[in-house]
Structure formats: C-alpha cells, structure tokens
Design a protein around this motif. Sequence first.
Motif, PDB file in Angstrom:
ATOM      1  N   ASP A 140     -24.796  20.142  20.505  1.00  0.00           N
ATOM      2  CA  ASP A 140     -23.872  19.040  21.291  1.00  0.00           C
ATOM      3  C   ASP A 140     -23.776  17.966  19.873  1.00  0.00           C
ATOM      4  OD1 ASP A 140     -23.295  16.931  22.607  1.00  0.00           O
ATOM      5  OD2 ASP A 140     -25.075  16.715  24.027  1.00  0.00           O
ATOM      6  N   THR A 141     -22.438  17.691  19.764  1.00  0.00           N
ATOM      7  CA  THR A 141     -22.267  17.103  18.521  1.00  0.00           C
ATOM      8  C   THR A 141     -21.437  15.799  18.994  1.00  0.00           C
ATOM      9  OG1 THR A 141     -19.676  17.992  18.734  1.00  0.00           O
ATOM     10  CG2 THR A 141     -21.691  19.219  17.351  1.00  0.00           C
ATOM     11  N   THR A 143     -13.370   9.756  16.603  1.00  0.00           N
ATOM     12  CA  THR A 143     -12.125   9.906  15.482  1.00  0.00           C
ATOM     13  C   THR A 143     -12.548   8.871  14.404  1.00  0.00           C
ATOM     14  OG1 THR A 143     -10.649   9.813  17.436  1.00  0.00           O
ATOM     15  CG2 THR A 143      -9.740   9.270  15.550  1.00  0.00           C
ATOM     16  N   ASP A 154     -20.696   2.898  21.996  1.00  0.00           N
ATOM     17  CA  ASP A 154     -21.198   3.873  22.872  1.00  0.00           C
ATOM     18  C   ASP A 154     -22.615   3.166  23.056  1.00  0.00           C
ATOM     19  OD1 ASP A 154     -19.743   6.153  23.468  1.00  0.00           O
ATOM     20  OD2 ASP A 154     -19.788   6.910  21.385  1.00  0.00           O
ATOM     21  N   ARG A 197      -9.547  10.270  25.134  1.00  0.00           N
ATOM     22  CA  ARG A 197      -9.955   8.806  25.023  1.00  0.00           C
ATOM     23  C   ARG A 197      -8.823   7.813  25.623  1.00  0.00           C
ATOM     24  NH1 ARG A 197     -12.471   6.826  19.275  1.00  0.00           N
ATOM     25  NH2 ARG A 197     -12.019   4.587  19.364  1.00  0.00           N
TER      26      ARG A 197
HETATM   27  C1  WT7 Z   1     -16.140   9.313  21.976  1.00  0.00           C
HETATM   28  C2  WT7 Z   1     -15.001   9.184  20.814  1.00  0.00           C
HETATM   29  C3  WT7 Z   1     -15.221  13.189  18.329  1.00  0.00           C
HETATM   30  C4  WT7 Z   1     -14.397  14.179  18.720  1.00  0.00           C
HETATM   31  C5  WT7 Z   1     -13.853  14.139  20.065  1.00  0.00           C
HETATM   32  C6  WT7 Z   1     -13.580  12.840  20.621  1.00  0.00           C
HETATM   33  C7  WT7 Z   1     -17.373  10.291  23.140  1.00  0.00           C
HETATM   34  C8  WT7 Z   1     -17.896  12.477  21.454  1.00  0.00           C
HETATM   35  C9  WT7 Z   1     -19.706  13.252  22.572  1.00  0.00           C
HETATM   36  C10 WT7 Z   1     -20.892  13.883  22.727  1.00  0.00           C
HETATM   37  C11 WT7 Z   1     -21.542  12.147  24.470  1.00  0.00           C
HETATM   38  C12 WT7 Z   1     -19.354  12.012  23.255  1.00  0.00           C
HETATM   39  C13 WT7 Z   1     -18.069   9.125  22.681  1.00  0.00           C
HETATM   40  C14 WT7 Z   1     -17.297   8.421  21.575  1.00  0.00           C
HETATM   41  N1  WT7 Z   1     -18.310  11.502  22.819  1.00  0.00           N
HETATM   42  N2  WT7 Z   1     -18.962  13.351  21.583  1.00  0.00           N
HETATM   43  N3  WT7 Z   1     -21.338  14.958  22.169  1.00  0.00           N
HETATM   44  N4  WT7 Z   1     -21.797  13.323  23.489  1.00  0.00           N
HETATM   45  N5  WT7 Z   1     -20.230  11.495  24.072  1.00  0.00           N
HETATM   46  O1  WT7 Z   1     -13.152  11.818  19.782  1.00  0.00           O
HETATM   47  O2  WT7 Z   1     -11.433  10.538  21.079  1.00  0.00           O
HETATM   48  O3  WT7 Z   1     -12.583   9.461  19.115  1.00  0.00           O
HETATM   49  O4  WT7 Z   1     -13.718   9.657  21.227  1.00  0.00           O
HETATM   50  O5  WT7 Z   1     -16.225  10.272  22.639  1.00  0.00           O
HETATM   51  O6  WT7 Z   1     -18.141   8.184  23.685  1.00  0.00           O
HETATM   52  O7  WT7 Z   1     -17.306   7.334  21.298  1.00  0.00           O
HETATM   53  P1  WT7 Z   1     -12.783  10.381  20.285  1.00  0.00           P
END
Ligand code: WT7
Length: 632
Positions: free
Chosen positions: A393-394, A398, A483, A509
């Motif tokens: 669970d990564t 961005t 977060d 997002r």
């Molecule tokens: C936001 C970033 C990074 C790739 C895809 C999204 C949420 C991301 C998880 C996880 C819980 C997560 C956070 C973060 N998020 N991965 N494994 N568990 N929340 O990238 O569009 O930049 O979004 O996605 O809230 O801040 P992004």
Amino acid sequence: MQITSFKQYEEDYKKSIENPEQFWGEVAQNFQWKKPWFKVLSWNFNEPDIKWFEGAKLNITENCLDRHLEKNGDKPAIIWEPNNPEEESVTLTYKMLHERVCRFANVLKRNGAKKGDRICIYMPMVPELAIAVLACARIGAVHSVIFGGFSAKSIADRINDSQCKLVITADGAYRGNKQIPLKDVIDDALIGCPTVEKCIVLTHVRTPVSMLKGRDVWWEDEVKHVNDICEAEEMDAEDMLFILYTSGSTGKPKGVVHTCGGYMVYAGYTFTNVFNYQPGEVYFCTADIGWITGHSYIVYGPLSQGATSVLFEGIPTYPNASRFWDIVEKHKVNTLYTAPTAIRSLMSFGEEPLQGKDLSSIRVLGSVGEPINEEAWHWFDEKIGHGKAPIVDTWWQTETGGIMISPIATVTPTKPSYATLPLPGIQPILVDENGKEIEGNGVSGNLCIKFPWPGMLRTTYGDHERCKQTYFSTYENLYFTGDGCLRDEDGYYRITGRVDDVLNVSGHRIGTAEVENAINMHAGVVESAVVGYPHDVKGQGIYAFVINPEMHGEAELTKKDILQTVTRVIGAIAKPDKILFVSGLPKTRSGKIMRRILRKIAEGDTANLGDTSTLLDPGVVEEIIAASKALK
Ligand code: WT7
C-alpha cells in the motif's frame, strides 16, 4: 541496491538518516551518468532551494534505454494491451523502443523543438505515448502530459501556464465502448494558445479530424522524414525533466516541476525495492501515464531498471469485469499495481468474473492513490493474491515524485490499510495545528517530511512563491503533505486522507475551489460550495450546494446543465455526484462558508453539527438539512 531482508531495511534506513549524502551517493552509482556530481545534496526548505547531485550530467533515456541494449536489447520493455481484447497486443523490445524514441526525437527536432522547450502531450494509452514522453526527455524538452479526461479549457490553461511550443496528440482515444475525440478537444484548446507552433497527430481511431495547414502534421508522415539516430542531450541533474499539473486548495492547478537526476534515482530505487522486481518478470501498473503514477511506475521507474512494463489502453470493466484477470493470465503478470477504486469496483461484480482465471503468476500486489479500506484489502489479498502475494500500500504524491511510505514487498510485514513504514531516506513527522511535533506511537496528526529526498518537487512552474506558500510555509522547515496520518503502536503509518480542501475521487485529485469556480460559471448560479462525502466505489463523491434562483422551474434540467458546464470547464472527472439547490449557505458573520457543517450534512450526519452559534443565519442550516434528506 535491492533490499532483501527486514534487517537490511533497518540498516539501510538508519544509514540513510545518519548519512543521507553517502546513502544516496551510493544508490546513484547504480545509474549511468555522463559526468559525476561534486555535491550530493544542498538544501534549504525556507526558499525552498533543493539540489541533488549538483554538477552531474546525464540523460534519463540513456538509463531507460541505451544502457540495456547490449545485454537485454531483445527483452520486452513495453507490452501494450489494446482497449479491444480482439486486437493483437504489441511487444516493444528495448531495441525497438530505443529506435522509435530516437526516431521520434528527430521528429520533434524537425518540428522546431529544442532543449528546454515545453511540449504538451495529450494522448491515449498507446505505446506512442511512452515514446513521445521519452523522445522529449531524449532532446531535453520538458514534457507536460495532460490526462485524456480533461477539457479543452483545462488543456488551454495548462498549455498557456507553461507556454508550450508543441502539442502531441492523436485523432482519438478508445475508452471501453466510448471514443474520445482528442484532436477536436485540442483544436478547441488551441484557439486560445498563441505559443503553440506545431501539433503532431497520431492516427489511432481513424476518425476524421481537421488538419490545419502550417500547424498540424501527421506522426506517420513525419517519422518517414527522419532517421533513428539521435544522441541523447546532455542534461544537468537539476535541469527540468517534466511538469505535471495537479490540483490544490485554490482554483488554479499547479505545475509541479521534477528534475532529471534526483527524479531518476528516486523512481528507479523505489521501483526496484517496493515491488521487489526480479529480472524477467512482467509488471503491470494500471494507472494512466497522464498521472504521476504512470510517469514514475509505467515509464521511468520500470524502464530505468530494465523491467517489462505492461501498458493497458482500456478500463477494468471492458468488455467485462474479467479484463484485468484476462490480462494477468495472458501476459503472465507477476506484479499488479492498481487503485482501491478499481478494486472496489471489481469487488462489486462478485466472484463470477474470476472463475477459471489463472492468476498463479501473481507474486506482488500494489495499491495507490487513496486509502485502501480493510474490506478491499482483504479481497485483493485473498481473491487476487490467494493469500500468497504481499500487498504494498504505497503512499505518495505528485509532488514527491515516487513512493514515500510503503511496505517493501517480501520484506516488510504488512497490515491491512496501513502504508506501514517510510522507505530509506524518508523522514516523516506528525505535527499538530501549531506545527509542534507529535512524538511517540499511537498518535495522529498532520503528515510532514522533515528532510529532502531526491524525487521531491523543486518548484511550481512559473511561480516559485506558490510552491513555497503551499508546501513549505504552513510549518517552518517542513514539507507539508496536506494529509492526515496516524502512527500506531508499532510505529506503522496509516494515511487518513486530506486535511485541506482537496478531494480524492476515484484516485483523482480535485480541488473543491476548482469545482466551485466551474459551477459558478453556469448562468444563473449565484454561489456554490463543494465538499466531499464517503462513496462506496469512488472513495469520495462530490457534493455541491448551489444557490441558483433562476431555474426556469426545471431543477433536474438545470442540474444537467451544471454538470455539462463542469465537464466543459474542467472535464468529466470533476462532475458532482450530487447537487442540492439551496437558498443560502451557512456563513460566519465575517462571510466565511462553514464547510464543516456542509461536510456533516453531505455525510448524512446531521445529528452532530457541532457549534452553529457563530452562524450569521442558523435558520439556513435547517433548510439545507431538510432539502438534503429529500435528495436521492
Ligand atoms: C494524494 C496524492 C501518488 C500517486 C497517486 C495520487 C492520496 C495517495 C495513498 C495511499 C492513502 C493516498 C493522499 C495524497 N494517496 N496514495 N496509499 N493511501 N492515501 O497522486 O494525485 O498527487 O494525490 O493521494 O491523500 O496526498 P496525487
């Protein structure tokens, strides 16, 4: 550089904290540089000013292509699986991919592109998308990939923000049984984009498109005019590699900037470790290259490690809900990296789509983009991994360029819904509203990172102050992620979701302010407020409270008009799931919308609204509650 035991993880982690420069300097030795660095890291989170591998020269495509040719040239680099399962899949070996990237890089040059120019890419998930991305990197041009779901206006805003000189697109895209007219959308966008000189169009769906003389050229014609020899441009480690736009709490998306050296090292290091990638294995990330996951874990991370990366054009439910499992069986996929929203959607079809599918090749599973709920985690574990494949669970963003907090497959003991532990080099810290560190275990707070890592963003394009304000000013000397996070008794991290006005809808997002601005553009709308609410499949749904006194009596039709407006302004991904017409919004005496109350109402939790005594007109809340109960 691959971690093979938990003990080694602990040792590497310790070393990465005690001596980060030595640690990352050693990791970076696993890559190919044209010139070495004189300093591994210099940094300052106040400016912010961050430099990794200062003085070093490289080209990321030599690491992703050239360096594999001698030993692994005939190994598959990309396996393309088309939208239509009846069509043949396509395998590009490293030799073939190298040749095509070089050829297309020459096409870019022929069309006037040079080092430093920004190039917008708006394409379907076809091999040519990866080729276009790598060709930009080959000549040192900066790519700005825009996801195929964004509207003409969104594209124009992004193109203008970074003054792109060239656009690469296709006639259209397939998405399940739908066709998306990409070139039409680009034509609409380019009406308002004076910096764009050329547009290169790939033939894919063979739909008629307009081709403007002097501006538009066909990909297929252009490649005939050039050869396939293109030396890689020498790039400074801190030269820009790409811009990727992402939403924040204000209305305007930010162009997150990543640079060549640090990003390459971080994407490659995290790829090989988190997924425990073994030579010869087939790796399948279901993301779109239009998002950071696709940049780092379909293209740059896997290719820098000589891996075989599956690139899938379609969607999980076309032609039916067995599609992922058919792909796993067909290409003998060893690692499947996908999103909780896809897992939840496939779960809802029950076990039938899994009947008779051979998933025995699966060794590692990955999840990304949003918190994964326990039910989805267990389904993924049992039905897809048969209890034998570790789930990583990564957590990342961005802005972070690569995975930050995650299990290392086969190494870190996993726990449902936990991203577990920080990767080597990552120093997370939890703080309260005042920025005071919350120490110890069994606590929660706002997640920050207190030390730089090579893959971090360097700036937001054209507006460094905004980068500083958004990420480095909330808490002194810390990068703020936006977060909320919990650290349990074992020191394991669990991300609980955004604490700002950013929504996560199906892993996409979206800023609430962005959606509000779009709704407010609709004629008749006086004001609106947008909040998220829990949604079974999407994770979060979009709930819009809208003041619109002039509906000509037709509320349902007006709702559709508003959805159409949002689709035009942002794109279909930002369409509200629910629209509630109200006569007023709950505001404080100073005029601030109390979103807390709207969130409660959207969640259906109207018994616990908390203190409403500071409201200008508490009566409006009663009215909204009554109306919300009547809304389906
Ligand atoms: C936001 C970033 C990074 C790739 C895809 C999204 C949420 C991301 C998880 C996880 C819980 C997560 C956070 C973060 N998020 N991965 N494994 N568990 N929340 O990238 O569009 O930049 O979004 O996605 O809230 O801040 P992004």
